[in-house]
Write a protein that holds these residues in place. Structure first.
Motif, PDB file in Angstrom:
ATOM      1  N   LEU A  86      -0.201  -7.684   3.261  1.00  0.00           N
ATOM      2  CA  LEU A  86       0.996  -6.845   3.591  1.00  0.00           C
ATOM      3  C   LEU A  86       0.844  -6.713   5.299  1.00  0.00           C
ATOM      4  O   LEU A  86      -0.261  -6.257   5.596  1.00  0.00           O
ATOM      5  CB  LEU A  86       1.093  -5.522   3.322  1.00  0.00           C
ATOM      6  CG  LEU A  86       2.188  -4.695   3.718  1.00  0.00           C
ATOM      7  CD1 LEU A  86       3.614  -5.409   3.434  1.00  0.00           C
ATOM      8  CD2 LEU A  86       2.098  -3.221   3.044  1.00  0.00           C
ATOM      9  N   THR A 106      -1.259   0.630  -0.283  1.00  0.00           N
ATOM     10  CA  THR A 106      -2.407  -0.416  -0.039  1.00  0.00           C
ATOM     11  C   THR A 106      -3.356  -0.035  -0.979  1.00  0.00           C
ATOM     12  O   THR A 106      -4.236  -0.877  -1.587  1.00  0.00           O
ATOM     13  CB  THR A 106      -2.915  -0.006   1.398  1.00  0.00           C
ATOM     14  OG1 THR A 106      -2.103  -0.382   2.419  1.00  0.00           O
ATOM     15  CG2 THR A 106      -4.190  -0.823   1.554  1.00  0.00           C
ATOM     16  N   THR A 162      -4.065  -4.886   3.997  1.00  0.00           N
ATOM     17  CA  THR A 162      -2.745  -4.556   4.753  1.00  0.00           C
ATOM     18  C   THR A 162      -3.166  -4.823   6.395  1.00  0.00           C
ATOM     19  O   THR A 162      -4.267  -4.073   6.688  1.00  0.00           O
ATOM     20  CB  THR A 162      -2.335  -3.094   4.690  1.00  0.00           C
ATOM     21  OG1 THR A 162      -1.725  -2.869   3.433  1.00  0.00           O
ATOM     22  CG2 THR A 162      -1.178  -2.472   5.645  1.00  0.00           C
TER      23      THR A 162
END
Length: 254
Positions: A159, A184, A191
């Motif tokens: 992400l 997360t 992330t």
């Protein structure tokens, strides 16, 4: 895990990234911090393939993204979620349709399942009743949560968030930070966040790299950033009132 090895990026004669070497850890919040113009946005765009590096490697679980062909990169990008600085929602689509958009483009799911998955993601960011609204009808903080829902709708392994708190008030920024941190951990996502928000650094900075003039100057976490001896990092960090107070308290305890 994402590994960056000897990464360079130039635009003509201007070198923007110089020999960047770092690792972004699985299941953790990884922050890229630095002054405006330091090269952190170019680094993120290079990581996701929006820019080609001049030299170097970007390894996703030992897969070299730089050397992949077009088809391989398209497949790789399906493992990525992206949150843009301005949320980047489609004004002509409802909130639910915005979240559903990646599924419409890239999945083989039938419509009913796509709608159900999009609603699940809206539920996850506490926007259960916002699906029929349009982006212009909701607040900036809600738009960022819609962007998060859209970013996770494809169950990404990675992400990427470009200044997710930009334009938000401090209270809403904390909500976004907490949501990103929770997601997360919950989905075991790697992330990576570009930020200049020192509240984020102290709140969710499990792994932090500091970039200055296109070079990695320091790497650590929220517990070690205060005690750094890097002058450039200190100039950035202690420009924040929050960090000034933390440092003053630390000195007072001694």
């Amino acid at each position: 895990m994402i590994e960056v090895k000897h990464l360079y990026k130039s635009f003509g004669d201007k070198e923007v990234l110089h020999d960047i070497n770092t690792t972004f850890e699985d299941g953790r919040i990884n922050l890229i911090i630095g002054q405006s113009g330091a090269g952190k946005t170019v680094l993120m765009r290079t990581l996701v393939g929006l820019l080609e590096p001049t030299q170097g490697e970007v390894l996703y679980d030992n897969r070299n993204f730089v050397n992949m062909n077009k088809r391989e990169k398209i497949h790789m990008r399906r493992e990525m979620g992206m949150i843009f600085q301005g949320a980047a929602l489609f004004d002509s689509l409802t909130v639910l349709e915005n979240v559903q958009f990646p599924l419409d483009m890239f999945s083989d799911m039938i419509l009913r399942d796509r709608q159900r998955r999009a609603q699940e993601c809206l539920d996850r960011v506490n926007l259960s009743d916002a699906g029929d609204k349009y982006p212009g009808e909701i607040s900036g903080g809600m738009q960022k949560r819609v962007a998060i829902a859209r970013a996770i709708v494809m169950n990404p392994k990675y992400l990427f968030c470009d200044e997710p708190n930009s334009g938000l008030d401090p209270k809403t920024s904390l909500v976004i930070d907490d949501l990103l941190s929770t997601i997360t951990k919950e989905f075991d996502i790697t992330t990576i966040i570009n930020t200049h928000d020192m509240n984020s650094v102290m709140g969710i900075g499990e792994s932090i790299i500091f970039i200055s003039d296109g070079r990695k100057e320091w790497q650590g976490n929220k517990d070690t950033v205060i005690s750094s001896r890097n002058k450039k990092l200190n100039d950035l960090v202690f420009a924040s009132e929050l960090f000034k107070k933390v440092k003053e308290a630390e000195i007072a305890e001694k």
